[in-house]
Design an enzyme around this catalytic site. Structure first.
Site, PDB file in Angstrom:
ATOM      1  N   ASP A 213       2.830  -0.107  -4.249  1.00 46.90           N
ATOM      2  CA  ASP A 213       2.211   1.225  -4.179  1.00 46.90           C
ATOM      3  C   ASP A 213       1.355   1.487  -5.416  1.00 46.90           C
ATOM      4  O   ASP A 213       0.255   2.056  -5.322  1.00 46.90           O
ATOM      5  CB  ASP A 213       3.296   2.299  -4.070  1.00 46.90           C
ATOM      6  CG  ASP A 213       3.970   2.311  -2.701  1.00 46.90           C
ATOM      7  OD1 ASP A 213       3.443   1.657  -1.776  1.00 46.90           O
ATOM      8  OD2 ASP A 213       5.022   2.968  -2.574  1.00 46.90           O
TER       9      ASP A 213
ATOM     10  N   GLU B 213      -2.956  -2.381   3.197  1.00 49.04           N
ATOM     11  CA  GLU B 213      -3.775  -2.720   2.026  1.00 49.04           C
ATOM     12  C   GLU B 213      -5.257  -2.732   2.341  1.00 49.04           C
ATOM     13  O   GLU B 213      -6.059  -3.279   1.581  1.00 49.04           O
ATOM     14  CB  GLU B 213      -3.351  -4.088   1.466  1.00 49.04           C
ATOM     15  CG  GLU B 213      -3.635  -5.274   2.360  1.00 49.04           C
ATOM     16  CD  GLU B 213      -2.528  -5.595   3.336  1.00 49.04           C
ATOM     17  OE1 GLU B 213      -2.407  -6.767   3.725  1.00 49.04           O
ATOM     18  OE2 GLU B 213      -1.772  -4.675   3.720  1.00 49.04           O
TER      19      GLU B 213
ATOM     20  N   ASP C 232      -9.851  -5.660   1.573  1.00 42.45           N
ATOM     21  CA  ASP C 232      -8.437  -5.987   1.741  1.00 42.45           C
ATOM     22  C   ASP C 232      -7.914  -6.577   0.433  1.00 42.45           C
ATOM     23  O   ASP C 232      -8.560  -7.441  -0.176  1.00 42.45           O
ATOM     24  CB  ASP C 232      -8.276  -6.997   2.882  1.00 42.45           C
ATOM     25  CG  ASP C 232      -6.824  -7.259   3.214  1.00 42.45           C
ATOM     26  OD1 ASP C 232      -6.288  -6.555   4.077  1.00 42.45           O
ATOM     27  OD2 ASP C 232      -6.236  -8.179   2.599  1.00 42.45           O
TER      28      ASP C 232
ATOM     29  N   ASN D 138       4.224  -7.423  -2.804  1.00 39.70           N
ATOM     30  CA  ASN D 138       5.389  -6.662  -2.347  1.00 39.70           C
ATOM     31  C   ASN D 138       6.658  -7.506  -2.397  1.00 39.70           C
ATOM     32  O   ASN D 138       7.717  -7.048  -2.834  1.00 39.70           O
ATOM     33  CB  ASN D 138       5.170  -6.155  -0.917  1.00 39.70           C
ATOM     34  CG  ASN D 138       4.413  -4.833  -0.869  1.00 39.70           C
ATOM     35  OD1 ASN D 138       4.435  -4.063  -1.829  1.00 39.70           O
ATOM     36  ND2 ASN D 138       3.749  -4.562   0.234  1.00 39.70           N
TER      37      ASN D 138
END
Length: 308
Positions: free
Chosen positions: A198, A224, A181, A189
């Site tokens: 991204d 993620e 993760d 973000n």
């Protein structure tokens, strides 16, 4: 056609859409129709009195004339006559033409056997079939691929894991599963935007696959999270590979316009996939180990308590 010692419905053959050929017992061509001329590029005069071998590609196996002779001499039942076959014939230019052929026994006339064959041009059908197969392969790949990272997706991961578990059950080989993760991904973000997020996911995917072994299976499970499958690998060995993966991601420096470079790290949880065990249970155990890695400071590898 006057050279043939029997009468045939020549008008029907001449107007047939499929190519038509008549040969004698020596595999000598005695008649071709207009469609056969168009199919092969030869004129009727160029083909008549020639061996049918002129239309057989170099890699088409034994000469057709020898096959015809062997059939007549042996008296055995033919595996060709009366059956539809797909094959290539040779065009006058040297190219190959995909056809569907049906050969028939025309009987014996004045003591000499004759054979006929119809050739249907299937090049367009072959092109359509090849294109359809290509499209189906693309659709299958898309169905099992994550569009963003180009890694296998969760569905593909579960499919590969099930197959690996079956192989391992036969050989009693160990399998380790893992979940990775991206640390603080929500903050990435929120602070830099989803486009940067991204880019980070793509960079992490490249870093993981660059150091994973060819036999390891790496997938994006969603968001993620990345799934890891280490076939024929006990947890103790997988932890070394996972540590190498963690280190490779920690070395990443992702460029952000107007900000500069940001560092990215991942946490990894590992668990053993017991023989005949449920993959979901193993992933849950790896997930528990992942949360332990998060709780212990992130950017680390933790193994499940029952990974012995």
């Amino acid at each position: 056609m006057s050279s043939l010692p029997f009468q045939l419905p020549m008008r029907l053959l001449g107007d047939a859409l499929d190519g038509a050929v008549i040969i004698d017992q020596h595999s000598c061509i005695r008649y071709v129709n207009r469609s056969m001329e168009e199919l092969t590029g030869y004129t009727g005069d160029e083909l008549r009195a020639r061996s049918l071998d002129i239309l057989v590609p170099p890699d088409g196996g034994p000469a057709h004339s020898s096959k015809v002779t062997q059939f007549i001499v042996s008296g055995r039942e033919s595996t060709v006559l009366g059956h539809v076959r797909q094959l290539d014939i040779l065009h006058r230019t040297g190219g190959r033409v995909a056809v569907e052929m049906k050969a028939v026994d025309l009987g014996t006339f004045n003591g000499e056997p004759y054979f006929g064959a119809f050739f249907a041009d299937i090049r367009q059908r072959k092109q359509i079939e090849a294109r359809n197969a290509e499209l189906m392969a693309m659709l299958a790949e898309q169905a099992l691929s994550d569009e963003l990272t180009k890694l296998p997706n969760r569905r593909a991961f579960e499919k590969e894991a099930a197959a690996a578990a079956q192989r391992a059950a036969r050989s009693a080989a160990p399998i380790t599963v893992g979940i990775a993760d991206v640390d603080h991904f929500k903050s990435i973000n929120d602070n830099y935007g989803h486009a940067v997020g991204d880019d980070v996911l793509r960079a992490v995917a490249r870093a993981i696959t660059a150091v994973a072994r060819d036999t390891d299976i790496i997938a994006r499970l969603g968001g993620e999270e990345f799934g890891m499958l280490f076939p024929h690998t006990p947890v103790s060995q997988a932890s070394h590979i996972a540590e190498r993966i963690r280190s490779a991601v920690a070395a990443l420096r992702c460029d952000v316009a107007g900000v500069g470079q940001i560092q990215v790290t991942i946490s990894i949880g590992l668990a053993r996939l017991p023989e005949h065990a449920d993959l979901d249970a193993a992933l849950h155990a790896a997930d528990v180990a992942l949360y332990a890695a998060k709780g212990n400071g992130r950017n680390r590898v933790e193994t499940s308590r029952d990974a012995s």
